[in-house]
Structure formats: C-alpha cells, structure tokens
Scaffold this motif. Structure first.
Motif, PDB file in Angstrom:
ATOM      1  N   THR A  64       0.889  -1.237   0.133  1.00 24.46           N
ATOM      2  CA  THR A  64      -0.045   0.127  -0.099  1.00 24.46           C
ATOM      3  C   THR A  64       0.975   1.382  -0.069  1.00 24.46           C
ATOM      4  OG1 THR A  64      -0.196   0.274   2.302  1.00 24.46           O
ATOM      5  CG2 THR A  64      -1.636  -1.354   1.473  1.00 24.46           C
ATOM      6  N   THR A  65       0.161   2.346  -0.030  1.00 24.50           N
ATOM      7  CA  THR A  65       1.049   3.559   0.119  1.00 24.50           C
ATOM      8  C   THR A  65       0.930   4.229   1.396  1.00 24.50           C
ATOM      9  OG1 THR A  65      -0.819   5.093  -0.543  1.00 24.50           O
ATOM     10  CG2 THR A  65       0.597   4.293  -2.312  1.00 24.50           C
ATOM     11  N   ASP A  66       0.452   3.628   2.473  1.00 24.38           N
ATOM     12  CA  ASP A  66       0.247   3.966   3.667  1.00 24.38           C
ATOM     13  C   ASP A  66       1.237   3.414   4.437  1.00 24.38           C
ATOM     14  OD1 ASP A  66      -0.554   4.638   6.496  1.00 24.38           O
ATOM     15  OD2 ASP A  66      -2.521   3.409   6.122  1.00 24.38           O
ATOM     16  N   ALA A  69       0.815   1.295   7.379  1.00 23.06           N
ATOM     17  CA  ALA A  69       0.308  -0.207   7.399  1.00 23.06           C
ATOM     18  C   ALA A  69       0.738  -0.368   5.537  1.00 23.06           C
ATOM     19  CB  ALA A  69      -1.313  -0.319   7.139  1.00 23.06           C
ATOM     20  N   PRO A  70       1.898  -0.745   5.382  1.00 26.92           N
ATOM     21  CA  PRO A  70       2.673  -0.880   3.974  1.00 26.92           C
ATOM     22  C   PRO A  70       2.036  -2.060   3.348  1.00 26.92           C
ATOM     23  CG  PRO A  70       4.184  -1.448   5.827  1.00 26.92           C
ATOM     24  CD  PRO A  70       3.172  -0.964   6.582  1.00 26.92           C
ATOM     25  N   LEU A  71       1.448  -3.080   4.059  1.00 24.24           N
ATOM     26  CA  LEU A  71       0.733  -4.375   3.509  1.00 24.24           C
ATOM     27  C   LEU A  71      -0.581  -4.642   4.012  1.00 24.24           C
ATOM     28  CD1 LEU A  71       3.963  -6.573   4.042  1.00 24.24           C
ATOM     29  CD2 LEU A  71       3.077  -5.777   1.993  1.00 24.24           C
ATOM     30  N   ARG A  72      -1.315  -4.963   3.100  1.00 26.54           N
ATOM     31  CA  ARG A  72      -2.965  -5.553   3.376  1.00 26.54           C
ATOM     32  C   ARG A  72      -2.940  -6.755   2.838  1.00 26.54           C
ATOM     33  NH1 ARG A  72      -5.584  -5.033  -0.932  1.00 26.54           N
ATOM     34  NH2 ARG A  72      -5.360  -3.495  -2.799  1.00 26.54           N
ATOM     35  N   ASP A  73      -4.069  -7.377   3.281  1.00 24.42           N
ATOM     36  CA  ASP A  73      -4.512  -8.775   2.691  1.00 24.42           C
ATOM     37  C   ASP A  73      -4.989  -8.551   0.953  1.00 24.42           C
ATOM     38  OD1 ASP A  73      -3.960 -10.591   4.742  1.00 24.42           O
ATOM     39  OD2 ASP A  73      -5.336  -9.599   5.747  1.00 24.42           O
TER      40      ASP A  73
END
Length: 115
Positions: A64-66, A69-73
């Motif tokens: 992600t660009t956050d 929280a650089p990763l999401r499911d």
C-alpha cells in the motif's frame, strides 16, 4: 515454482476417471498450494486455480502507499505476494559467513509478529 501440470493434460486424465491434484512446492518451503484442477482463463491462457493448504501459515499480501500499514491482505483475484511463516518454511539460506538465515538476503519480513 516447480513444473506444473498443464490444464489440457489434467483434463485428459480426469476423463479417464483419474483423480488429479496438482501440487506446487519450492525449495524455500514445503508443500504450499494445491489444485483440484479447476481452471481459470484470462481469455488467452488457461491456468489451474490454486488454494493454500489449510494447515499452511500463509497470507497473500499487496503493498500500500500507507507508511503506517505498508501491506494489506490481497482480495480474491488480486495479484500479491505469498508470505509464509511457521514450521513449513526453511530456516533460510547459507550466508557468506556460513550461518543459515534470511537476514543477508533481505528476505525476512515480520508481519503480525511473525517472521
């Protein structure tokens, strides 16, 4: 990835009343994905649909660009990376100094407290 069974070959075997299961493995981890040979097509290429084994400690994640929280499911059908943890993974590679680990190869990532 290991060599996989082409969908057209699995169809021939299935019409002969053989139960066909395609398994994918790699040297870094043991058995991870299986297919009952059901297929998906993008309009040009037909592929088996693989599912993770229920006992496999794995998640499919996308970046992600956050920064918080650089990763999401990954959502179904979305391209992502498979992250593995637990006893099915190897302890790593032999590093230049002789120890076995993932740190030299920048392959280790901690997600939800699991390396």
């Amino acid at each position: 990835w290991a060599d996989k069974c082409p969908p057209e070959l699995s169809r021939r075997w299935q019409t002969s009343r053989l139960k066909v299961i395609d398994l994918l493995i790699a040297s870094e981890y043991w058995l991870a994905l299986h297919s009952d040979c059901s297929v998906w097509s993008d309009g040009t290429v037909e592929k088996h649909i693989y599912k993770r084994l229920p006992t496999l400690d794995a998640r499919f994640l996308v970046e992600t660009t956050d920064a918080a929280a650089p990763l999401r499911d990954a959502e179904p059908g979305e391209v992502g990376e498979m992250y593995l943890a637990g006893p099915t993974t190897s302890p790593g590679y032999v590093c230049p100094d002789g120890h076995v680990g993932l740190d030299f190869h920048d392959a280790e990532r901690v997600i939800d407290g699991k390396a």
